[in-house]
Design an enzyme around this catalytic site. Structure first.
Site, PDB file in Angstrom:
ATOM      1  N   ASN A   1       3.170  -0.306  -3.129  1.00  0.00           N
ATOM      2  CA  ASN A   1       1.668  -0.206  -3.251  1.00  0.00           C
ATOM      3  C   ASN A   1       0.928   0.836  -2.842  1.00  0.00           C
ATOM      4  O   ASN A   1      -0.077   0.726  -2.312  1.00  0.00           O
ATOM      5  CB  ASN A   1       1.175  -1.675  -2.411  1.00  0.00           C
ATOM      6  CG  ASN A   1       1.734  -1.343  -0.862  1.00  0.00           C
ATOM      7  OD1 ASN A   1       2.355  -0.205  -0.610  1.00  0.00           O
ATOM      8  ND2 ASN A   1       1.368  -2.113  -0.155  1.00  0.00           N
TER       9      ASN A   1
ATOM     10  N   HIS B   1      -0.048   3.327   2.656  1.00  0.00           N
ATOM     11  CA  HIS B   1       0.015   2.457   3.645  1.00  0.00           C
ATOM     12  C   HIS B   1      -1.371   2.914   4.592  1.00  0.00           C
ATOM     13  O   HIS B   1      -1.793   3.954   4.449  1.00  0.00           O
ATOM     14  CB  HIS B   1       1.245   2.957   4.771  1.00  0.00           C
ATOM     15  CG  HIS B   1       1.187   2.380   6.066  1.00  0.00           C
ATOM     16  ND1 HIS B   1       1.350   1.112   6.228  1.00  0.00           N
ATOM     17  CD2 HIS B   1       0.536   3.134   7.178  1.00  0.00           C
ATOM     18  CE1 HIS B   1       1.327   0.931   7.764  1.00  0.00           C
ATOM     19  NE2 HIS B   1       0.890   2.103   8.297  1.00  0.00           N
TER      20      HIS B   1
ATOM     21  N   LYS C   1       2.930   6.797  -0.619  1.00  0.00           N
ATOM     22  CA  LYS C   1       4.252   6.215  -0.407  1.00  0.00           C
ATOM     23  C   LYS C   1       5.085   6.912  -1.709  1.00  0.00           C
ATOM     24  O   LYS C   1       4.393   7.653  -2.610  1.00  0.00           O
ATOM     25  CB  LYS C   1       4.377   4.768  -0.782  1.00  0.00           C
ATOM     26  CG  LYS C   1       3.582   4.009   0.412  1.00  0.00           C
ATOM     27  CD  LYS C   1       3.797   2.653   0.394  1.00  0.00           C
ATOM     28  CE  LYS C   1       3.155   1.989   1.730  1.00  0.00           C
ATOM     29  NZ  LYS C   1       3.550   0.511   1.824  1.00  0.00           N
TER      30      LYS C   1
ATOM     31  N   GLU D   1       1.381   5.011  15.113  1.00  0.00           N
ATOM     32  CA  GLU D   1       1.790   5.481  13.981  1.00  0.00           C
ATOM     33  C   GLU D   1       1.202   7.153  13.796  1.00  0.00           C
ATOM     34  O   GLU D   1       2.178   7.789  13.192  1.00  0.00           O
ATOM     35  CB  GLU D   1       1.295   4.730  12.628  1.00  0.00           C
ATOM     36  CG  GLU D   1       1.823   3.299  12.663  1.00  0.00           C
ATOM     37  CD  GLU D   1       1.299   2.501  11.657  1.00  0.00           C
ATOM     38  OE1 GLU D   1       1.437   1.432  11.499  1.00  0.00           O
ATOM     39  OE2 GLU D   1       0.263   2.753  10.987  1.00  0.00           O
TER      40      GLU D   1
ATOM     41  N   TYR E   1       8.961   1.265  10.524  1.00  0.00           N
ATOM     42  CA  TYR E   1       8.625  -0.327  10.165  1.00  0.00           C
ATOM     43  C   TYR E   1       9.389  -1.339  10.958  1.00  0.00           C
ATOM     44  O   TYR E   1       9.734  -2.476  10.475  1.00  0.00           O
ATOM     45  CB  TYR E   1       8.743  -0.301   8.576  1.00  0.00           C
ATOM     46  CG  TYR E   1       7.912   0.010   7.611  1.00  0.00           C
ATOM     47  CD1 TYR E   1       6.730  -0.485   7.592  1.00  0.00           C
ATOM     48  CD2 TYR E   1       8.147   1.181   6.729  1.00  0.00           C
ATOM     49  CE1 TYR E   1       5.580  -0.044   6.708  1.00  0.00           C
ATOM     50  CE2 TYR E   1       7.218   1.708   5.862  1.00  0.00           C
ATOM     51  CZ  TYR E   1       5.770   1.032   5.777  1.00  0.00           C
ATOM     52  OH  TYR E   1       5.001   1.571   5.019  1.00  0.00           O
TER      53      TYR E   1
HETATM   54  P1  CMP Z   1       2.186  -1.530   4.195  1.00  0.00           P
HETATM   55  O1  CMP Z   1       1.073  -1.649   4.293  1.00  0.00           O
HETATM   56  O2  CMP Z   1       3.018   0.045   4.306  1.00  0.00           O
HETATM   57  O3  CMP Z   1       3.093  -2.257   5.525  1.00  0.00           O
HETATM   58  C1  CMP Z   1       4.251  -3.198   5.328  1.00  0.00           C
HETATM   59  C2  CMP Z   1       4.966  -2.924   3.963  1.00  0.00           C
HETATM   60  O4  CMP Z   1       5.859  -3.858   3.622  1.00  0.00           O
HETATM   61  C3  CMP Z   1       3.826  -3.024   2.726  1.00  0.00           C
HETATM   62  O5  CMP Z   1       2.842  -2.187   2.930  1.00  0.00           O
HETATM   63  C4  CMP Z   1       4.483  -3.377   1.516  1.00  0.00           C
HETATM   64  O6  CMP Z   1       4.983  -2.103   1.129  1.00  0.00           O
HETATM   65  C5  CMP Z   1       5.674  -4.064   2.164  1.00  0.00           C
HETATM   66  N1  CMP Z   1       5.554  -5.547   1.863  1.00  0.00           N
HETATM   67  C6  CMP Z   1       4.620  -6.315   2.473  1.00  0.00           C
HETATM   68  N2  CMP Z   1       4.911  -7.586   1.984  1.00  0.00           N
HETATM   69  C7  CMP Z   1       5.786  -7.357   1.091  1.00  0.00           C
HETATM   70  C8  CMP Z   1       6.454  -8.749   0.305  1.00  0.00           C
HETATM   71  N3  CMP Z   1       5.830  -9.991   0.432  1.00  0.00           N
HETATM   72  N4  CMP Z   1       7.510  -8.126  -0.524  1.00  0.00           N
HETATM   73  C9  CMP Z   1       8.016  -6.853  -0.418  1.00  0.00           C
HETATM   74  N5  CMP Z   1       7.275  -5.967   0.200  1.00  0.00           N
HETATM   75  C10 CMP Z   1       6.312  -6.150   1.023  1.00  0.00           C
END
Ligand code: CMP
Length: 140
Positions: free
Chosen positions: A113, A116, A10, A127, A50
């Protein structure tokens, strides 16, 4: 159980210069790189990728974040790839991620985070197809 999963490094991890370290962790965990590219998602591309989260309160922030800078997209191959990769990346929230996981090492928040990872074989193919055609895939 399928043998591919899809990942993105990311914008947070790219801007913090963690691409090389993250790819090394993935490689050392036994994943083969089937496909890879670096690109900057537009807002509409991030919205589409998304779309399953469109009703979530964090959707707009997530789209803004994911289109804020370049990402690295990749297809990874390993037996039981989806589950194995989810183990390697750790919990969505890095505060709950186990030691040694990519998110424990490189994530800064639940949104930022670091990486993905697909959550099912079906989504891995959806995806992967969002980013890569069949002629861009180099299976082992
Ligand atoms: P990802 O695995 O890419 O899938 C969905 C993304 O949404 C996740 O990682 C985070 O980056 C984001 N995400 C998931 N839960 C939350 C949350 N509670 N608050 C903010 N972002 C979130």
């Amino acid at each position: 159980m399928g043998n591919i999963t899809f990942t993105m490094i990311k914008p947070c991890a790219v801007s913090q210069e963690h691409i090389g370290e993250i790819l090394s962790v993935i490689n050392k965990a036994g994943f083969h790189f089937v496909s890879m590219k670096m690109l900057h998602l537009s807002k509409s591309q991030a919205e589409k990728f998304y779309a399953v989260h469109a009703e979530r309160p964090f959707y707009n922030d997530l789209v803004a974040f994911m289109s804020s800078g370049p990402i690295v997209a990749a297809i990874l191959q390993k037996e039981n790839a989806v589950a194995e990769y989810r183990k390697l990346i750790g919990s969505t929230n890095p505060a709950q991620a186990d030691e040694g996981t990519i998110r424990k090492m490189f994530a800064t928040s639940v949104q930022e985070n670091a990486v993905h990872g697909s959550d099912s074989d079906e989504n891995a193919e959806i995806e992967a197809s969002f980013f890569f055609s069949q002629i861009e895939r180099f299976y082992k």
